[in-house]
Design a protein around this motif. Structure first.
Motif, PDB file in Angstrom:
ATOM      1  N   ALA A 246     -23.302 -17.968  20.593  1.00 51.11           N
ATOM      2  CA  ALA A 246     -23.758 -16.762  21.285  1.00 51.11           C
ATOM      3  C   ALA A 246     -25.000 -17.015  22.130  1.00 51.11           C
ATOM      4  CB  ALA A 246     -24.046 -15.656  20.262  1.00 51.11           C
ATOM      5  N   GLY A 247     -25.513 -18.234  22.128  1.00 51.58           N
ATOM      6  CA  GLY A 247     -26.681 -18.575  22.934  1.00 51.58           C
ATOM      7  C   GLY A 247     -27.985 -18.005  22.398  1.00 51.58           C
ATOM      8  N   ARG A 248     -28.059 -17.787  21.094  1.00 51.80           N
ATOM      9  CA  ARG A 248     -29.237 -17.140  20.514  1.00 51.80           C
ATOM     10  C   ARG A 248     -30.312 -18.124  20.059  1.00 51.80           C
ATOM     11  NH1 ARG A 248     -27.406 -12.174  18.586  1.00 51.80           N
ATOM     12  NH2 ARG A 248     -25.929 -11.343  20.105  1.00 51.80           N
ATOM     13  N   ILE A 249     -29.964 -19.405  19.898  1.00 56.67           N
ATOM     14  CA  ILE A 249     -30.909 -20.395  19.375  1.00 56.67           C
ATOM     15  C   ILE A 249     -31.463 -21.233  20.514  1.00 56.67           C
ATOM     16  CG2 ILE A 249     -31.205 -22.367  17.819  1.00 56.67           C
ATOM     17  CD1 ILE A 249     -28.992 -21.229  16.080  1.00 56.67           C
ATOM     18  N   ALA A 250     -32.792 -21.286  20.618  1.00 49.64           N
ATOM     19  CA  ALA A 250     -33.441 -22.064  21.673  1.00 49.64           C
ATOM     20  C   ALA A 250     -33.850 -23.450  21.187  1.00 49.64           C
ATOM     21  CB  ALA A 250     -34.680 -21.321  22.176  1.00 49.64           C
ATOM     22  N   LYS A 251     -34.115 -23.571  19.879  1.00 48.60           N
ATOM     23  CA  LYS A 251     -34.548 -24.862  19.327  1.00 48.60           C
ATOM     24  C   LYS A 251     -34.096 -24.960  17.883  1.00 48.60           C
ATOM     25  CE  LYS A 251     -38.631 -27.696  18.285  1.00 48.60           C
ATOM     26  NZ  LYS A 251     -40.107 -27.844  18.417  1.00 48.60           N
ATOM     27  N   THR A 252     -33.699 -26.158  17.487  1.00 46.09           N
ATOM     28  CA  THR A 252     -33.388 -26.401  16.087  1.00 46.09           C
ATOM     29  C   THR A 252     -34.162 -27.603  15.583  1.00 46.09           C
ATOM     30  OG1 THR A 252     -31.626 -26.761  14.467  1.00 46.09           O
ATOM     31  CG2 THR A 252     -31.355 -27.828  16.597  1.00 46.09           C
ATOM     32  N   ILE A 253     -34.664 -27.493  14.370  1.00 47.31           N
ATOM     33  CA  ILE A 253     -35.291 -28.609  13.666  1.00 47.31           C
ATOM     34  C   ILE A 253     -34.335 -28.956  12.544  1.00 47.31           C
ATOM     35  CG2 ILE A 253     -37.317 -29.398  12.380  1.00 47.31           C
ATOM     36  CD1 ILE A 253     -38.915 -27.181  13.817  1.00 47.31           C
ATOM     37  N   SER A 254     -33.639 -30.081  12.668  1.00 43.91           N
ATOM     38  CA  SER A 254     -32.533 -30.394  11.771  1.00 43.91           C
ATOM     39  C   SER A 254     -32.488 -31.874  11.461  1.00 43.91           C
ATOM     40  CB  SER A 254     -31.194 -29.964  12.394  1.00 43.91           C
ATOM     41  OG  SER A 254     -31.150 -28.575  12.624  1.00 43.91           O
ATOM     42  N   SER A 255     -31.611 -32.195  10.495  1.00 47.15           N
ATOM     43  CA  SER A 255     -31.420 -33.585  10.109  1.00 47.15           C
ATOM     44  C   SER A 255     -30.119 -34.135  10.672  1.00 47.15           C
ATOM     45  CB  SER A 255     -31.425 -33.701   8.581  1.00 47.15           C
ATOM     46  OG  SER A 255     -31.106 -35.021   8.188  1.00 47.15           O
ATOM     47  N   PHE A 256     -29.000 -33.483  10.350  1.00 41.77           N
ATOM     48  CA  PHE A 256     -27.695 -33.955  10.799  1.00 41.77           C
ATOM     49  C   PHE A 256     -27.073 -32.923  11.731  1.00 41.77           C
ATOM     50  CE2 PHE A 256     -23.039 -34.004  10.303  1.00 41.77           C
ATOM     51  CZ  PHE A 256     -22.798 -35.264  10.827  1.00 41.77           C
ATOM     52  N   VAL A 257     -26.807 -33.325  12.970  1.00 38.87           N
ATOM     53  CA  VAL A 257     -26.214 -32.406  13.939  1.00 38.87           C
ATOM     54  C   VAL A 257     -24.922 -32.965  14.536  1.00 38.87           C
ATOM     55  CG1 VAL A 257     -28.434 -31.354  14.512  1.00 38.87           C
ATOM     56  CG2 VAL A 257     -27.637 -33.344  15.819  1.00 38.87           C
TER      57      VAL A 257
ATOM     58  N   ILE B  97     -34.733 -23.812  11.422  1.00 37.96           N
ATOM     59  CA  ILE B  97     -35.018 -25.009  10.630  1.00 37.96           C
ATOM     60  C   ILE B  97     -33.938 -25.071   9.565  1.00 37.96           C
ATOM     61  CG2 ILE B  97     -36.716 -26.232   9.224  1.00 37.96           C
ATOM     62  CD1 ILE B  97     -38.837 -24.269  10.381  1.00 37.96           C
ATOM     63  N   SER B  98     -33.071 -26.069   9.649  1.00 34.27           N
ATOM     64  CA  SER B  98     -31.949 -26.162   8.716  1.00 34.27           C
ATOM     65  C   SER B  98     -31.436 -27.583   8.704  1.00 34.27           C
ATOM     66  CB  SER B  98     -30.824 -25.210   9.114  1.00 34.27           C
ATOM     67  OG  SER B  98     -30.270 -25.600  10.364  1.00 34.27           O
ATOM     68  N   ASN B  99     -30.643 -27.907   7.692  1.00 34.26           N
ATOM     69  CA  ASN B  99     -30.138 -29.266   7.599  1.00 34.26           C
ATOM     70  C   ASN B  99     -29.268 -29.635   8.785  1.00 34.26           C
ATOM     71  OD1 ASN B  99     -29.494 -31.823   6.115  1.00 34.26           O
ATOM     72  ND2 ASN B  99     -27.449 -30.961   6.221  1.00 34.26           N
TER      73      ASN B  99
ATOM     74  N   GLY C 284     -28.772 -23.947   2.962  1.00 33.51           N
ATOM     75  CA  GLY C 284     -27.389 -24.365   3.115  1.00 33.51           C
ATOM     76  C   GLY C 284     -27.268 -25.820   3.519  1.00 33.51           C
ATOM     77  N   PHE C 285     -26.079 -26.353   3.299  1.00 35.93           N
ATOM     78  CA  PHE C 285     -25.753 -27.741   3.632  1.00 35.93           C
ATOM     79  C   PHE C 285     -24.286 -27.737   4.038  1.00 35.93           C
ATOM     80  CE2 PHE C 285     -24.558 -32.064   3.153  1.00 35.93           C
ATOM     81  CZ  PHE C 285     -25.701 -32.848   3.150  1.00 35.93           C
TER      82      PHE C 285
ATOM     83  N   THR D 218     -35.113 -34.820  12.292  1.00 36.55           N
ATOM     84  CA  THR D 218     -35.988 -35.171  11.181  1.00 36.55           C
ATOM     85  C   THR D 218     -35.152 -35.785  10.073  1.00 36.55           C
ATOM     86  OG1 THR D 218     -37.436 -33.296  11.697  1.00 36.55           O
ATOM     87  CG2 THR D 218     -37.670 -34.273   9.526  1.00 36.55           C
ATOM     88  N   PRO D 219     -35.565 -36.916   9.500  1.00 30.81           N
ATOM     89  CA  PRO D 219     -34.818 -37.466   8.360  1.00 30.81           C
ATOM     90  C   PRO D 219     -34.634 -36.411   7.268  1.00 30.81           C
ATOM     91  CG  PRO D 219     -36.461 -39.030   9.105  1.00 30.81           C
ATOM     92  CD  PRO D 219     -36.717 -37.752   9.858  1.00 30.81           C
ATOM     93  N   GLN D 220     -33.498 -36.462   6.580  1.00 27.67           N
ATOM     94  CA  GLN D 220     -33.128 -35.381   5.670  1.00 27.67           C
ATOM     95  C   GLN D 220     -34.148 -35.162   4.555  1.00 27.67           C
ATOM     96  OE1 GLN D 220     -29.362 -35.442   3.117  1.00 27.67           O
ATOM     97  NE2 GLN D 220     -28.778 -34.159   4.864  1.00 27.67           N
ATOM     98  N   GLY D 221     -34.550 -36.233   3.888  1.00 27.59           N
ATOM     99  CA  GLY D 221     -35.541 -36.086   2.825  1.00 27.59           C
ATOM    100  C   GLY D 221     -36.879 -35.612   3.352  1.00 27.59           C
TER     101      GLY D 221
END
Length: 256
Positions: free
Chosen positions: A67-78, A50-52, A25-26, A98-101
Motif C-alpha cells: 500500500a506504499g505506507r512504509i518509508a523505511k525499514t530496519i530489518s535483518s532478513f528481507v 523495525i522488524s525481523n 514476529g518472524f 542489521t544482523p539478526q542477533g
C-alpha cells in the motif's frame, strides 16, 4: 488498571503518519496481523518499521508495503519479499540492514534504557566499515550508504559499537494476556515479540485469549504488563503458514 480496548481499530487509532513501529514476529510466526490490518485501514503512512523481515510479500507487514505506507525499514532478513526488493531498488524505500542477533539486542537495549553496546558481530565487514546501500534513486544508483561505526578492542578482541532502538509504538501478538498487560507467547512465536514490546513507548498487544489478573503464574510471563499499554482480544483466527511442506504418503498408507 484495565488496559483492554474494544477493537484493533481503537488500539491503533492514534498511530500517526511518520511514526516508528517495532513489530514482533518472524516470517508469519507471531505476527500481530490484526493490528497491522487495522493500521492499513486507518491510513497512517511514511512509517518506519523495525522488524525481523518486514512481512512476507502481501502478508503481515507486506500489506503496508504494497500500500506504499512504509518509508523505511530496519530489518535483518528481507530476501523473501519481492515487493520490498522492488521498492528498495527503485528508491521508494530506505532499508537499514542489521544482523539478526544485533537487531534483537538493539531492541532489548532500547527497552532497558541502555543507549549502546559492543558486539563482535560485523567486525571486519561492511556492518562495521560502512558502505551498505540504504537508499537508491529511481535509476537504481546508490545515493546513501551506512556510516562507519566505532570499533574498539577488549581483551584482544575487536567489537563494533551498536546503538539501541526504540519506537513510538510496539505491536505484538500473544497467545494469552491479562487485563494488566502481562503476556505469554506460544513457543516460537515468542521470537521478537518481547523485544518489540520492550522497545515501544506505547505497546499494543493483540491476544488470542484474555484471562483475569492473577491467572497467569508470574514465572510464566514473557513480557510484564509494565511494558504494555493496550490489550485487544482478537482470537486465534487468521494465522497462516509461510511455507507448507509435507512428505509424500507411502503407497501402503494410501491403500489403507
Amino acid at each position: 488498571m484495565d488496559k483492554v480496548v474494544s477493537s484493533a481499530a481503537e488500539a491503533v487509532a492514534d498511530i500517526g503518519s511518520g511514526s516508528t513501529l517495532a513489530v514482533g514476529g518472524f516470517g508469519l510466526c507471531g505476527v500481530p496481523i490484526k493490528l497491522i490490518d487495522a493500521l492499513l485501514a486507518q491510513g497512517a503512512d511514511r512509517l518506519t518499521t523495525i522488524s525481523n523481515n518486514c512481512g512476507v510479500d502481501d502478508a503481515a507487514l507486506g500489506v503496508l508495503l504494497y500500500a506504499g505506507r512504509i518509508a523505511k525499514t530496519i530489518s535483518s532478513f528481507v530476501g523473501g519479499n519481492k515487493e520490498l526488493a522492488r521498492l528498495y531498488l527503485s528508491g521508494q524505500l530506505d532499508v537499514e540492514l542489521t544482523p539478526q542477533g544485533t537487531l534483537a539486542e538493539r531492541l532489548r537495549a532500547g527497552g532497558c534504557g541502555i543507549p549502546a553496546f559492543y558486539t563482535p558481530t560485523g567486525v571486519g565487514t561492511m556492518v562495521a566499515d560502512g558502505g551498505i546501500p540504504v537508499r537508491y534513486d529511481a535509476e537504481g544508483t546508490v545515493v546513501e550508504t551506512s556510516k562507519p561505526k566505532e570499533v574498539r578492542e577488549f581483551d584482544g578482541v575487536q567489537y563494533v559499537l551498536e546503538t539501541a532502538l526504540t519506537a513510538d509504538f510496539g505491536l505484538v501478538r500473544a497467545a494469552v494476556g491479562d487485563r494488566h498487560g502481562n503476556l505469554v507467547f506460544h513457543e516460537s512465536a515468542q521470537n521478537f515479540n518481547p523485544l518489540a514490546g520492550m522497545a515501544g513507548t506505547v505497546t499494543i498487544a493483540e491476544v488470542e485469549r484474555l484471562v483475569e489478573p492473577g491467572e497467569i503464574h508470574p514465572e510464566s510471563i514473557h513480557l510484564p504488563g509494565v511494558f504494555v499499554q493496550r490489550v485487544v482480544v482478537v482470537g486465534p483466527e487468521g494465522k497462516d503458514i509461510e511455507k507448507r511442506t509435507t512428505r509424500p504418503r507411502p503407497v501402503a498408507a494410501e491403500e489403507n
